[in-house]
Write an enzyme that holds these catalytic residues in place. Structure first.
Site, PDB file in Angstrom:
ATOM      1  N   THR A  86      -0.329  -2.781  11.492  1.00  0.00           N
ATOM      2  CA  THR A  86      -0.671  -2.888  10.085  1.00  0.00           C
ATOM      3  C   THR A  86       0.435  -3.500   9.295  1.00  0.00           C
ATOM      4  O   THR A  86       1.242  -2.804   8.739  1.00  0.00           O
ATOM      5  CB  THR A  86      -1.045  -1.573   9.451  1.00  0.00           C
ATOM      6  OG1 THR A  86      -2.360  -1.323   9.777  1.00  0.00           O
ATOM      7  CG2 THR A  86      -1.051  -1.605   7.952  1.00  0.00           C
ATOM      8  N   THR A 110       0.860  -1.192   0.000  1.00  0.00           N
ATOM      9  CA  THR A 110       0.000   0.000   0.000  1.00  0.00           C
ATOM     10  C   THR A 110       0.893   1.238   0.000  1.00  0.00           C
ATOM     11  O   THR A 110       1.267   1.732  -1.042  1.00  0.00           O
ATOM     12  CB  THR A 110      -0.978  -0.004   1.192  1.00  0.00           C
ATOM     13  OG1 THR A 110      -0.250  -0.194   2.408  1.00  0.00           O
ATOM     14  CG2 THR A 110      -2.020  -1.102   1.040  1.00  0.00           C
ATOM     15  N   ASN A 132       0.439  10.420   5.808  1.00  0.00           N
ATOM     16  CA  ASN A 132      -0.810   9.992   6.432  1.00  0.00           C
ATOM     17  C   ASN A 132      -1.908  11.036   6.328  1.00  0.00           C
ATOM     18  O   ASN A 132      -3.094  10.705   6.332  1.00  0.00           O
ATOM     19  CB  ASN A 132      -0.550   9.593   7.888  1.00  0.00           C
ATOM     20  CG  ASN A 132       0.130   8.239   7.968  1.00  0.00           C
ATOM     21  OD1 ASN A 132      -0.511   7.209   7.828  1.00  0.00           O
ATOM     22  ND2 ASN A 132       1.445   8.245   8.145  1.00  0.00           N
ATOM     23  N   GLU A 176       7.091   4.816   7.260  1.00  0.00           N
ATOM     24  CA  GLU A 176       6.653   6.009   6.533  1.00  0.00           C
ATOM     25  C   GLU A 176       7.449   7.236   6.971  1.00  0.00           C
ATOM     26  O   GLU A 176       7.412   7.643   8.133  1.00  0.00           O
ATOM     27  CB  GLU A 176       5.156   6.228   6.752  1.00  0.00           C
ATOM     28  CG  GLU A 176       4.323   5.164   6.069  1.00  0.00           C
ATOM     29  CD  GLU A 176       2.857   5.209   6.411  1.00  0.00           C
ATOM     30  OE1 GLU A 176       2.084   4.545   5.706  1.00  0.00           O
ATOM     31  OE2 GLU A 176       2.474   5.890   7.382  1.00  0.00           O
ATOM     32  N   SER A 219      -6.455  10.614  -0.236  1.00  0.00           N
ATOM     33  CA  SER A 219      -6.631  11.487  -1.401  1.00  0.00           C
ATOM     34  C   SER A 219      -5.960  10.909  -2.642  1.00  0.00           C
ATOM     35  O   SER A 219      -5.204   9.972  -2.570  1.00  0.00           O
ATOM     36  CB  SER A 219      -6.067  12.864  -1.102  1.00  0.00           C
ATOM     37  OG  SER A 219      -4.699  12.772  -0.769  1.00  0.00           O
TER      38      SER A 219
END
EC number: 2.3.1.35
Length: 436
Positions: free
Chosen positions: A209, A172, A431, A298, A436
């Site tokens: 996750t 992802t 995040n 991230e 979007s």
């Protein structure tokens, strides 16, 4: 090299961790395609793993402890329980949609994914585990997935490219696909293990996750495999943190088909030597996969190993390491290259340890251990602050990899390792823009 265009731009740093080749277990095929879950119309979003060996495989799994367990987690957990881990031959995974908090329809969709996979790959009923990852709260585009599963049949294989395609299809916000493989020996027999994982955010202990599955051609009973996976997960996937958030979907699965032959590895006394050897191999393998998740955190710029030693118990050592790893103040200090050891002590002090003697302030020491082989830098020794050479500290903090050693000095001799990363401005950007 196959690159998932739906994931964040593959950086030079991340590319170092994508293998150019591998060794893969006998009797398994994998693959990945685009079926229409992801919005861009081209990124891989559906993956499968299937056991092609002539006998049923055994499986084990560890699932998220989040109370809002996603539909695929509930369905897969029920399948594992119903079959006692025996006769699990396939895994089907979609990315781009978590199928979490989706009500009864979500459960029906997860079951349908398993049933169609069973049918397409010629398995008996309830032979497939299901995984999903992505945005929470949206219904699956189930028609796209169910029509995509038959297309996977012609796209599977056992080559490195097939494994890389599978790894790409479960991503992802990852910047790179996470794939590890290795060969090992037990009792003179050579076996192979390979696995993939996804995860970059919403990562913290007790299964956050991330999705991961690895397979081996070693012969292992379902009961032994479950015990080994639980042990390994506690010391790998449950010993990492990116941001302290626990997800609804996370699942780690191990499957063994015995295709390479040899005596069955069980959890009884007659198999003790081979059991513990396999436990060691699986644990080190799981740690490599878990560390790739942290490296891809991230917005992360640093990979940090926290080593807590001389604790009264392993549980205490891990609790203290986890407390530091999940401290936003500590993580932002690491991003700012600030040797603020007070934030480390603060996190140690509020950790959830077993007794008052678990932490003795005037016996506690903290040291930066450079990963370039240069001299360690003590920050605190037996509760007394050292006169820190700030220039030297800054030099160490310029390194991408950093180890911080916490010596509790309790005399208990137990230790634990935990892996985390820093927390940067980019984490907020990624995040904030996620949907979007």
């Amino acid at each position: 090299m196959v690159v998932n265009k739906g994931i964040r731009l593959l950086s030079t740093k991340a590319a170092r961790f994508v293998p150019s080749g591998g060794v893969y277990p006998k009797g398994f095929v994998v693959g990945g395609i685009h079926c229409g879950v992801k919005k861009d119309g081209k990124s891989p979003d559906l993956a499968v793993l299937h056991n092609t060996f002539g006998q049923d495989a055994n499986a084990a799994a560890v699932f998220t402890k989040n109370k809002f367990k996603a539909a695929p987690v509930q369905v897969s957990a029920a399948t594992i329980k119903q079959k006692n881990g025996v006769g699990i031959n396939s895994i089907i995974v979609n990315s781009g949609n978590a199928n979490a908090v989706t009500g009864q329809k979500g459960m029906e969709d997860a079951r349908a994914m398993a049933m169609v996979t069973d049918s397409v790959f010629g398995d008996h009923k309830d032979s497939t585990l299901v995984m999903s990852t992505g945005v929470i709260g949206n219904k699956l585009p189930i028609d796209n997935i169910l029509s995509g599963i038959p297309k996977l049949e012609s796209q599977v294989g056992d080559s490195h490219d097939h494994w890389l395609a599978c790894a790409n299809a479960i991503c992802t916000t990852d910047t790179f696909p996470k794939l590890v493989s290795k060969s090992f020996e037990i009792n003179g027999n050579t076996y192979t293990m390979a696995g993939v994982a996804k995860g970059a955010g919403m990562i913290c202990p007790n299964m956050a996750t991330l999705l991961g599955f690895f397979v081996t051609d070693a012969p292992v009973s379902a009961k032994a495999l479950q015990q080994i996976l639980s042990y390994a997960t506690d010391r790998s996937f449950n010993s990492i943190s990116v941001d302290g958030d626990m997800s609804t979907n996370d699942t780690i699965v191990a499957i063994a088909n015995g295709a390479a032959g040899g005596d069955l590895i069980d959890n009884n006394s007659s198999c003790a030597e081979s059991y513990f050897e396999l436990q060691k191999e699986v644990t080190s393998f799981a740690q490599k996969l878990a560390q790739l998740v942290v490296r891809d955190g991230e917005g992360a710029t640093k990979f940090i190993t926290l080593k807590v030693k001389d604790a009264l118990s392993y549980k205490d050592a891990k609790s203290i390491a986890s407390s530091i790893a999940n401290s936003s103040l500590f993580k932002t200090a690491m991003f700012g290259k600030d040797a603020n050891w007070g934030r480390i002590l603060c996190a140690i002090g509020y950790s959830d340890v077993s007794t008052a003697q678990s932490i003795i302030p005037d016996r506690t020491s903290v040291t930066f251990v450079p990963t370039d082989g240069s001299e360690p830098l003590p920050l605190l020794v037996d509760g007394e602050p050292e006169s820190v050479d700030e220039a030297r500290a800054a030099q160490i903090l310029e390194l991408e990899d950093l180890e911080i050693e916490i010596d509790l000095g309790t005399g208990g001799g137990q230790e634990a390792k935990f892996w985390t990363c820093d927390l940067s401005h980019e984490y907020v950007t990624i995040n904030g823009d996620y949907r979007s």
